[in-house]
Design a protein around this motif. Structure first.
Motif, PDB file in Angstrom:
ATOM      1  N   PRO A 105       0.811  -1.224   0.000  1.00  0.00           N
ATOM      2  CA  PRO A 105       0.000   0.000   0.000  1.00  0.00           C
ATOM      3  C   PRO A 105       0.843   1.273   0.000  1.00  0.00           C
ATOM      4  N   GLY A 106       1.894   1.294   0.823  1.00  0.00           N
ATOM      5  CA  GLY A 106       2.754   2.466   0.847  1.00  0.00           C
ATOM      6  C   GLY A 106       3.490   2.675  -0.457  1.00  0.00           C
ATOM      7  N   MET A 107       3.891   1.589  -1.100  1.00  0.00           N
ATOM      8  CA  MET A 107       4.579   1.695  -2.387  1.00  0.00           C
ATOM      9  C   MET A 107       3.650   2.234  -3.466  1.00  0.00           C
ATOM     10  N   LEU A 108       2.414   1.763  -3.475  1.00  0.00           N
ATOM     11  CA  LEU A 108       1.438   2.267  -4.450  1.00  0.00           C
ATOM     12  C   LEU A 108       1.131   3.743  -4.201  1.00  0.00           C
ATOM     13  N   TYR A 109       1.043   4.118  -2.931  1.00  0.00           N
ATOM     14  CA  TYR A 109       0.818   5.520  -2.598  1.00  0.00           C
ATOM     15  C   TYR A 109       1.977   6.387  -3.084  1.00  0.00           C
ATOM     16  N   THR A 110       3.196   5.927  -2.869  1.00  0.00           N
ATOM     17  CA  THR A 110       4.375   6.675  -3.313  1.00  0.00           C
ATOM     18  C   THR A 110       4.379   6.840  -4.829  1.00  0.00           C
ATOM     19  N   LEU A 111       4.073   5.766  -5.546  1.00  0.00           N
ATOM     20  CA  LEU A 111       4.038   5.831  -7.006  1.00  0.00           C
ATOM     21  C   LEU A 111       2.946   6.778  -7.487  1.00  0.00           C
ATOM     22  N   GLY A 112       1.761   6.681  -6.881  1.00  0.00           N
ATOM     23  CA  GLY A 112       0.674   7.579  -7.262  1.00  0.00           C
ATOM     24  C   GLY A 112       1.008   9.029  -6.986  1.00  0.00           C
ATOM     25  N   LEU A 113       1.676   9.282  -5.859  1.00  0.00           N
ATOM     26  CA  LEU A 113       2.064  10.644  -5.515  1.00  0.00           C
ATOM     27  C   LEU A 113       3.093  11.172  -6.499  1.00  0.00           C
ATOM     28  N   ALA A 114       4.027  10.327  -6.910  1.00  0.00           N
ATOM     29  CA  ALA A 114       5.032  10.731  -7.891  1.00  0.00           C
ATOM     30  C   ALA A 114       4.368  11.154  -9.199  1.00  0.00           C
ATOM     31  N   VAL A 115       3.423  10.346  -9.654  1.00  0.00           N
ATOM     32  CA  VAL A 115       2.707  10.676 -10.896  1.00  0.00           C
ATOM     33  C   VAL A 115       1.916  11.973 -10.732  1.00  0.00           C
TER      34      VAL A 115
END
Length: 240
Positions: A105-115
């Motif tokens: 979940p944290g990794m997906l959040y980080t990726l979404g935030l980057a985008v």
């Protein structure tokens, strides 16, 4: 009374920028609160090899950190954000039976935030400006009235986006092809340094930008002028 020199004004502006950034991103304590539960999870899992024990230990620590902030009457948003993130990861890992899913979940959040950082910078409405505008009491005035600030927010949003993308580019291959212990220790190692680098670059960009336009002070001044005008009109009617 001596007026502050340009250097003193610049120093004051930089100090205010630094303080506001640490407030917005939780400071060192906020970074620790979002990193230490993951450290506890991977440490316990490395020793016990038990997902439930590791997940409960990480969640318990997050709750303790949140309660500590509540007792001290500190800002709770960073602690509670960490609690919810850890809780979601813990449940996901225990339900799936895969310890690596604690971090997903944290990794997906980080990726979404980057985008989000990159896309909003490309569209001319950088996400960092939306986040920090209220902190600096400028709201969205930087979009139309302060082009220097808009440029700085755009650069900073690009920095955040690229740094978080680089972090994701390291973590996702480990999620797919590494084991939970490798992923956990690397994720812990990449917890604080990218955040510090992003905050530092943001500080550099904003320290060189024009000062924010305090829209709250402008509104208060306009309201005060309106009250004075009404008071003056009432006095004129009485005297006439």
């Amino acid at each position: 009374m001596d007026r502050p020199t340009g250097k003193h004004r610049d120093d004051g502006s930089r100090s205010a920028t630094e303080a506001a950034l640490f407030e917005a991103f939780g400071g060192v304590r906020g970074m620790v609160e979002t990193t230490v539960p993951g450290l506890v999870f991977v440490a316990v899992f490395t020793v016990k090899r038990d997902i439930h024990t590791a997940a409960i230990a990480a969640l318990a620590l997050s709750l303790v950190l949140g309660v500590a902030r509540l007792v001290r009457k500190d800002t709770l948003k960073h602690a509670f954000g960490g609690v919810f993130g850890v809780a979601f990861g813990a449940v996901f890992a225990m339900m799936s039976g895969d310890a690596k899913n604690f971090y997903l979940p944290g990794m997906l959040y980080t990726l979404g935030l980057a985008v989000a950082y990159i896309v909003t910078a490309v569209l001319g409405c950088p996400l960092l400006g939306l986040i920090l505008g209220p902190v600096f009491k400028e709201n969205l005035s930087w979009r139309t009235r302060n082009p220097g600030r808009k440029k700085a927010y755009t650069k900073a949003s690009w920095a955040w986006g690229l740094i978080l993308l680089a972090k994701s580019a390291i973590l996702f291959p480990l999620y797919w092809w590494g084991d939970a212990t490798q992923l956990g220790w690397v994720k812990v190692a990449l917890g604080i340094p990218p955040m510090l680098l992003s905050v530092y670059l943001t500080w550099i960009f904003l320290a060189k930008a024009p000062p924010p336009i305090d829209v709250f002070a402008e509104m208060e001044a306009a309201e005060a002028a309106e009250r004075e005008a009404k008071a003056a009109g009432s006095t004129d009617k009485v005297t006439s």
